[in-house]
Motif scaffolding. Structure first.
Motif, short mmCIF file in Angstrom:
data_model
loop_
_atom_site.label_atom_id
_atom_site.label_comp_id
_atom_site.label_asym_id
_atom_site.label_seq_id
_atom_site.Cartn_x
_atom_site.Cartn_y
_atom_site.Cartn_z
N THR A 1 0.92 -0.81 -0.34
CA THR A 1 0.10 -0.17 0.38
C THR A 1 0.31 1.24 0.65
O THR A 1 0.25 2.08 -0.75
N MET A 2 1.61 1.59 0.77
CA MET A 2 2.65 2.29 0.58
C MET A 2 3.38 2.50 -0.62
O MET A 2 3.93 3.71 -0.94
N GLN A 3 3.86 1.58 -1.17
CA GLN A 3 4.66 1.55 -2.17
C GLN A 3 3.82 2.09 -3.78
O GLN A 3 3.94 3.04 -4.49
N ASP A 4 2.09 1.97 -3.65
CA ASP A 4 1.31 2.00 -4.39
C ASP A 4 1.41 4.11 -3.84
O ASP A 4 0.97 4.71 -4.62
#
Lengths: 148, 184
Positions: B74-77
């Motif tokens: 989620t953080m990467q997105d």
């Protein structure tokens, strides 16, 4: 305690429990979601490795719209395999220039490091992975694995 | 256009005349680390292009933002879609020079303190930076290392209010590259 209070307390407790479960689910499935299983993912489409490189080199903006951020399968002849720290990278070289080699660089998933390292130069392969874009000299793919 | 400019600079640097010693890598490492009250976040990129001209001190690096890998998907997105907008600004670049070149003897093995000055471009914004670091000359390769801080607001990176306590205002950036002599 008045008789009508007990059902109210039960309802409130039930709502609290539901709320806690909802927050936990949001944390696990949304905020803290894991990366996809790239080994099992199906590629959006297949493309010849040379065509992919030429597309980025010819018109990066158009190639970005078509390929960048997509999970692709590419087919082509591996030039070499590089090992750098913990990475194993399959390299398809299409050009030599004043800044060195240019082509496609595919970082391999951990389960495929062994087989990638054993590849002989000149082997034709079909691999899938995430296309992250073009650095100006190379197309970069990550989370790569063999499809055949 | 900026991507083309950086490629051109890279080619020009590496096409300099015979006495120039050109060193490159395509597997440089950059890590950034955010230490916020509620969360520590780290991302790494091991496909950094870097080039060094030991005669002129020119030093450049270029990195694809989508190649930064986070443990948390989620953080990467969010990083790609909301913070650095990597579809619009796919690369971060640094174009600069070793300004204390006389104190760095690339022809002799050893570790040298270096100051690199230049232009850092992230999220379409370019800032002048001065980065202290080291060059270690060893076994015909040069190891370049630096740790410096970047303020996210300096590069127009907006952090949504709902995650502001999870991402620091200043991100620590670690650069670790091993450049080898370019052989034609």
């Amino acid at each position: 305690m008045p008789p009508q209070t007990k059902p109210v307390i039960r309802v409130l407790l039930a709502l609290v429990v539901i709320g806690v479960i909802a927050v936990a689910a949001i944390y696990v499935f949304i905020y803290n979601k894991p990366h996809p299983d790239f080994e099992k993912m199906k590629p959006a489409f297949s493309v010849n490795a040379s065509d992919l490189y030429q597309a980025y080199k010819t018109n990066t903006a158009v190639a970005d719209k078509k390929f960048t951020g997509r999970f692709l399968e590419i087919a082509g002849t591996v030039t070499k395999t590089e090992v750098s720290d913990s990475l194993v990278i399959m390299v398809f070289v299409f050009e030599q220039g004043p800044a060195g080699e240019s082509g496609i660089r595919c970082t391999v998933l951990p389960n495929y490091k062994g087989s990638a390292r054993l590849l002989s130069p000149g082997t034709f392969v079909n691999i899938k992975g995430n296309c992250n874009g073009y650095t100006g000299s190379d197309v970069i793919m990550e989370q790569c694995s063999f499809t055949r | 256009m900026k991507s083309l400019l950086t490629s051109l600079i890279l080619v020009l640097i590496l096409a300099l005349g015979g006495q120039a010693q050109k060193y490159i890598t395509k597997n440089g490492y950059i890590r950034f680390y955010s230490d916020a009250p509620l969360e520590k976040i780290e991302a790494t990129n091991r496909q950094v292009n870097a080039a060094l001209d030991t005669q002129t001190g020119d030093f450049v690096f270029k990195v694809l933002m989508k190649s930064f890998l986070f443990q948390n998907a989620t953080m990467q997105d969010h990083f790609n879609q909301k913070y650095v907008e990597s579809d619009k600004y796919p690369n971060a670049t640094f174009v600069g020079k070793v300004t204390n070149l006389k104190e760095v003897t690339f022809a002799k093995e050893g570790t040298y303190q270096a100051l690199v000055e230049g232009k850092l471009t992230i999220h379409g914004v370019t800032r002048d930076v001065k980065i202290p670091g080291t060059f270690e000359v060893k076994n015909d390769v040069i190891l370049g290392k630096a740790v410096f801080n970047v303020a996210v607001k300096d590069f127009n990176i907006s952090i949504p209010t709902d995650v502001v306590s999870k991402i620091a205002d200043t991100i620590q950036v670690t650069v670790d590259v091993v450049v080898e002599k370019l052989t034609k």
